[in-house]
Design a protein around this motif. Structure first.
Motif, short mmCIF file in Angstrom:
data_model
loop_
_atom_site.label_atom_id
_atom_site.label_comp_id
_atom_site.label_asym_id
_atom_site.label_seq_id
_atom_site.Cartn_x
_atom_site.Cartn_y
_atom_site.Cartn_z
N ASP A 44 -11.01 -6.62 -8.03
CA ASP A 44 -10.59 -5.23 -8.15
C ASP A 44 -10.53 -4.53 -6.80
OD1 ASP A 44 -10.37 -5.50 -10.87
OD2 ASP A 44 -12.35 -4.67 -11.31
N THR A 45 -11.14 -5.12 -5.79
CA THR A 45 -11.17 -4.50 -4.46
C THR A 45 -10.68 -5.42 -3.35
OG1 THR A 45 -13.47 -5.18 -4.14
CG2 THR A 45 -13.09 -2.98 -5.07
N GLN A 46 -10.54 -6.71 -3.64
CA GLN A 46 -10.20 -7.68 -2.61
C GLN A 46 -8.77 -8.16 -2.71
OE1 GLN A 46 -13.56 -10.35 -3.61
NE2 GLN A 46 -14.01 -10.35 -1.41
N ILE A 47 -8.19 -8.44 -1.56
CA ILE A 47 -6.86 -9.02 -1.45
C ILE A 47 -6.95 -10.18 -0.46
CG2 ILE A 47 -5.72 -6.88 -2.08
CD1 ILE A 47 -5.14 -6.35 0.84
N ASN A 48 -5.87 -10.96 -0.36
CA ASN A 48 -5.90 -12.15 0.49
C ASN A 48 -4.58 -12.28 1.24
OD1 ASN A 48 -6.14 -14.65 1.68
ND2 ASN A 48 -6.88 -15.69 -0.16
N ASN A 49 -4.58 -11.86 2.51
CA ASN A 49 -3.42 -12.00 3.38
C ASN A 49 -2.19 -11.25 2.84
OD1 ASN A 49 -1.70 -12.96 5.45
ND2 ASN A 49 -2.85 -14.86 5.55
N PRO A 50 -2.23 -9.92 2.82
CA PRO A 50 -1.09 -9.15 2.33
C PRO A 50 0.10 -9.22 3.28
CG PRO A 50 -2.70 -7.69 3.34
CD PRO A 50 -3.32 -9.07 3.30
N LEU A 51 1.29 -9.29 2.70
CA LEU A 51 2.52 -9.33 3.50
C LEU A 51 3.41 -8.15 3.11
CD1 LEU A 51 3.31 -13.16 3.74
CD2 LEU A 51 1.94 -11.73 5.25
N GLY A 52 4.58 -8.42 2.49
CA GLY A 52 5.56 -7.37 2.23
C GLY A 52 5.03 -6.20 1.43
N LEU A 53 5.53 -4.99 1.75
CA LEU A 53 5.11 -3.75 1.12
C LEU A 53 6.31 -2.99 0.57
CD1 LEU A 53 2.87 -2.47 4.08
CD2 LEU A 53 2.04 -3.64 2.02
N ALA A 54 6.10 -2.29 -0.55
CA ALA A 54 7.15 -1.43 -1.11
C ALA A 54 6.51 -0.38 -2.00
CB ALA A 54 8.17 -2.24 -1.90
N ILE A 55 7.09 0.80 -2.00
CA ILE A 55 6.70 1.84 -2.96
C ILE A 55 7.65 1.73 -4.15
CG2 ILE A 55 6.50 4.30 -3.41
CD1 ILE A 55 4.33 3.32 -1.60
N GLY A 56 7.09 1.59 -5.34
CA GLY A 56 7.90 1.45 -6.54
C GLY A 56 8.40 2.78 -7.06
N PRO A 57 9.29 2.73 -8.04
CA PRO A 57 9.80 3.96 -8.65
C PRO A 57 8.70 4.82 -9.27
CG PRO A 57 11.12 2.06 -9.29
CD PRO A 57 9.91 1.53 -8.61
N LYS A 77 -3.23 6.80 -6.59
CA LYS A 77 -4.07 7.92 -7.04
C LYS A 77 -5.43 7.43 -7.52
CE LYS A 77 -0.18 10.88 -8.39
NZ LYS A 77 0.49 11.61 -9.52
N THR A 78 -5.44 6.38 -8.33
CA THR A 78 -6.70 5.89 -8.89
C THR A 78 -7.30 4.76 -8.08
OG1 THR A 78 -5.62 4.24 -10.29
CG2 THR A 78 -5.82 6.47 -11.18
N LYS A 79 -6.49 4.17 -7.16
CA LYS A 79 -6.89 3.01 -6.36
C LYS A 79 -7.12 1.76 -7.22
CE LYS A 79 -6.72 5.12 -2.41
NZ LYS A 79 -5.91 6.25 -2.79
N ARG A 80 -6.54 1.74 -8.41
CA ARG A 80 -6.68 0.60 -9.30
C ARG A 80 -5.66 -0.47 -8.94
NH1 ARG A 80 -4.36 -1.11 -14.12
NH2 ARG A 80 -5.73 -2.39 -15.44
N LEU A 81 -6.14 -1.72 -8.86
CA LEU A 81 -5.28 -2.86 -8.58
C LEU A 81 -4.91 -3.57 -9.87
CD1 LEU A 81 -6.81 -4.70 -5.48
CD2 LEU A 81 -4.46 -3.88 -5.68
#
Length: 370
Positions: A44-57, A77-81
């Motif tokens: 819920d708080t960890q990620i692994n080597n993030p690459l491409g980014l986009a803001i969705g609709p 807003k909620t920081k929920r993954l």
């Protein structure tokens, strides 16, 4: 003053001027982590080597969680993954079923089309896939899953790519694809399903300034970004340079990078600046060039100078380059001072509503520069 110290002072000064020009001079620039703990993982708080980014609709931040073989969504807003695509297995499976049950392999970049559906460039599957965001179903829109080159003029699903890294929607709704291993930019016409080569000849040769787009070679096109006027900026990773395609004349124009490896040139012309970090080992550099671009209103181009562990900023009006985040040394923080915050191989940048999001890949964080 030693050269290294002089460079650091200059970078800091340029960075402060850049950030101050975007808002009130009284506001101190700051960088914070929006997701990630610095330790690779899938939680819920960890990620692994993030690459491409986009803001969705929906206003959420979507990103390629490369190390987890997934595409994930962060509610800002909620920081929920949550997971949008990928089951964590490195494979090419699942078309026709739910995207969250499908297997991905090395997702590198993602984009939304005008309908709100999600497209993913999978480098090691050599395909472009689509997630219908209403049904959650995943499908392949380009590539066969086998590396190669072929298929121009025919259906994209029967064409071959070699390490597609980046995708971008053109104004006509077609999808541009950085087919890096084939030294080409391909165009997928989604209305007909047909594919063609838009730029590049397949030869890894220099791109002459002022040359026409058609019939001119490229060396390792890695990522693309449109300016407000329709000009297309292209980072040629393997040539360690950035070029612009003039939308009106359809010609190439050199914007940044001398072609030499290094982390130099801040405060001066971007054309003679160096990307790719200082090679102190004497070993051949691996993929040294810039790997991420983001355009900001007013004529600003942000560059993820991955191997320099820095985010550079090019004023397209003056041609001057500076650093806005990172020290040039690999590390993880500290925050919030962007001039002191070390990065670890940042791959992607995204400018939205005055904020610059940074995929700080090997630090396993996504940061935001305010």
């Amino acid at each position: 003053m030693a050269d290294m110290e002089r460079q650091r002072v200059l970078r800091f000064a340029v960075g402060l001027m850049v950030i101050a020009s975007a808002g009130s001079a009284a506001e101190a620039p700051s960088v914070t982590t929006v997701v990630g703990t610095g330790v690779a993982g899938y939680s819920d708080t960890q990620i692994n080597n993030p690459l491409g980014l986009a803001i969705g609709p929906d206003g959420a931040l979507y990103f390629c969680d490369y190390g987890n073989q997934r595409v994930r969504r962060l509610d800002l807003k909620t920081k929920r993954l949550s997971t949008v695509a990928g089951n964590g297995e490195s494979a090419y499976q699942g078309d026709g079923g739910l995207a969250i049950a499908a297997s991905l392999r090395a997702p590198h970049e993602l984009r939304f089309d005008a309908k709100g559906d999600l497209y993913i460039a999978e480098r090691d599957n050599n395909v472009i896939r689509k997630v219908d965001m209403k049904t959650g179903i995943i499908s392949t829109v380009g590539g066969t899953g086998v590396a190669g080159f072929g298929g121009d003029g025919g259906p994209a699903t029967k064409a071959q790519f070699r390490q597609p890294h980046s995708i971008l929607f053109d104004r006509d709704g077609s999808l541009l694809i950085c087919d890096l291993g084939n030294h080409r930019i391909r165009r997928l016409h989604l209305d007909t399903g047909l594919i063609e080569t838009y730029a590049g000849t397949g030869e890894a040769k220099p791109t002459p300034d002022g040359a026409p787009v058609r019939g001119t070679p490229l060396t390792g096109p890695r990522t693309m970004e449109f300016a407000a006027n329709g000009d297309l900026y292209v980072a040629l990773r393997d040539a360690n340079t950035i070029f612009r395609i003039d939308a009106r004349t359809q010609t190439w124009h050199h914007v940044a990078g001398s072609g030499e490896m290094g982390y130099r040139g801040d405060g001066g012309p971007a054309l003679i600046a160096r990307f790719g970090g200082e090679n102190t080992t004497g070993a051949p550099a691996q993929s040294p060039g810039p790997k991420g671009l983001a355009y900001a209103p007013g004529g600003v181009l942000y560059v993820a100078d991955t191997e320099s562990h820095a985010i550079r900023r090019i004023d397209l009006n003056s041609g001057i380059i500076g650093t806005v985040l990172g020290t040039g040394e690999r590390g993880d923080g500290p925050e919030p001072n962007p001039a002191l915050c070390k990065l670890s191989r940042p791959h992607a940048v995204l400018f939205v509503n005055g904020l610059l999001y940074v995929a700080d890949s090997d630090a396993n964080r996504i940061r935001v520069l305010r």
